[in-house]
Motif scaffolding. Structure first.
Motif, short mmCIF file in Angstrom:
data_model
loop_
_atom_site.label_atom_id
_atom_site.label_comp_id
_atom_site.label_asym_id
_atom_site.label_seq_id
_atom_site.Cartn_x
_atom_site.Cartn_y
_atom_site.Cartn_z
N ASN A 81 0.84 -1.20 0.00
CA ASN A 81 0.00 0.00 0.00
C ASN A 81 0.88 1.25 0.00
O ASN A 81 2.10 1.18 -0.08
N GLU A 82 0.22 2.39 0.10
CA GLU A 82 0.92 3.67 0.05
C GLU A 82 1.84 3.89 1.25
O GLU A 82 2.86 4.55 1.13
N SER A 83 1.49 3.35 2.40
CA SER A 83 2.36 3.53 3.57
C SER A 83 3.68 2.77 3.37
O SER A 83 4.75 3.26 3.76
N LEU A 84 3.62 1.59 2.77
CA LEU A 84 4.85 0.85 2.45
C LEU A 84 5.68 1.62 1.44
O LEU A 84 6.90 1.69 1.53
N LYS A 85 5.00 2.23 0.49
CA LYS A 85 5.69 3.03 -0.52
C LYS A 85 6.43 4.21 0.13
O LYS A 85 7.54 4.54 -0.27
N ALA A 86 5.81 4.83 1.12
CA ALA A 86 6.44 5.96 1.81
C ALA A 86 7.61 5.49 2.69
O ALA A 86 8.62 6.19 2.80
N GLU A 87 7.48 4.32 3.30
CA GLU A 87 8.51 3.82 4.22
C GLU A 87 9.72 3.23 3.49
O GLU A 87 10.86 3.51 3.84
N ASN A 88 9.44 2.36 2.51
CA ASN A 88 10.52 1.64 1.84
C ASN A 88 10.19 1.53 0.34
O ASN A 88 9.58 0.56 -0.10
N GLN A 89 10.63 2.50 -0.42
CA GLN A 89 10.29 2.56 -1.83
C GLN A 89 10.83 1.38 -2.63
O GLN A 89 10.15 0.85 -3.50
N MET A 90 12.03 0.98 -2.36
CA MET A 90 12.62 -0.12 -3.13
C MET A 90 11.88 -1.43 -2.91
O MET A 90 11.68 -2.20 -3.84
N LYS A 91 11.48 -1.69 -1.68
CA LYS A 91 10.71 -2.90 -1.41
C LYS A 91 9.36 -2.82 -2.12
O LYS A 91 8.91 -3.81 -2.71
#
Length: 114
Positions: A81-91
């Protein structure tokens, strides 16, 4: 299909209408190649009856819709989701690439190469 003619000098020439170029994307072009190489009878019949372009446009539309739906469902299921995108973009990028590859494999198998 009714053919009409017009007279030019002493000759009657058919009134030929060039069909509109199909508005197909990647999946439509893949479908055309598959039909031409593996289902030549179906390809020729559709081409001669004028149904090929409509078929390719429909397959392309369905494939794009299916890709969007599957990608969203798989991303939700995997917790991407977007929170993962904000936390760890490469993952996030790696997971989304895997999800899109899996969704495309399904779309190709179910729609394009059947």
């Amino acid at each position: 299909m009714e053919v009409t003619y017009h007279k030019e000098g002493e000759y009657y020439l058919p009134d030929l209408i060039v069909p509109e170029a199909p508005k197909v994307g990647r999946y439509g072009m893949l479908r055309r190649r598959f039909l031409r190489e593996n289902r030549n009878g179906t390809y020729t019949a559709m081409l001669l009856t004028g149904k090929l372009n409509q078929h390719l446009e429909e397959i392309d539309r369905q494939a794009n819709e299916m890709m969007e739906t599957l990608t969203a469902q798989m991303a939700k299921q995997e917790g991407v989701n977007e929170s993962l995108k904000a936390e760890n973009q490469m993952k996030w990028v790696g997971l989304m690439n895997n999800i899109q590859a899996a969704a495309e494999e399904i779309v190709l198998k179910e729609l394009v190469y059947r």
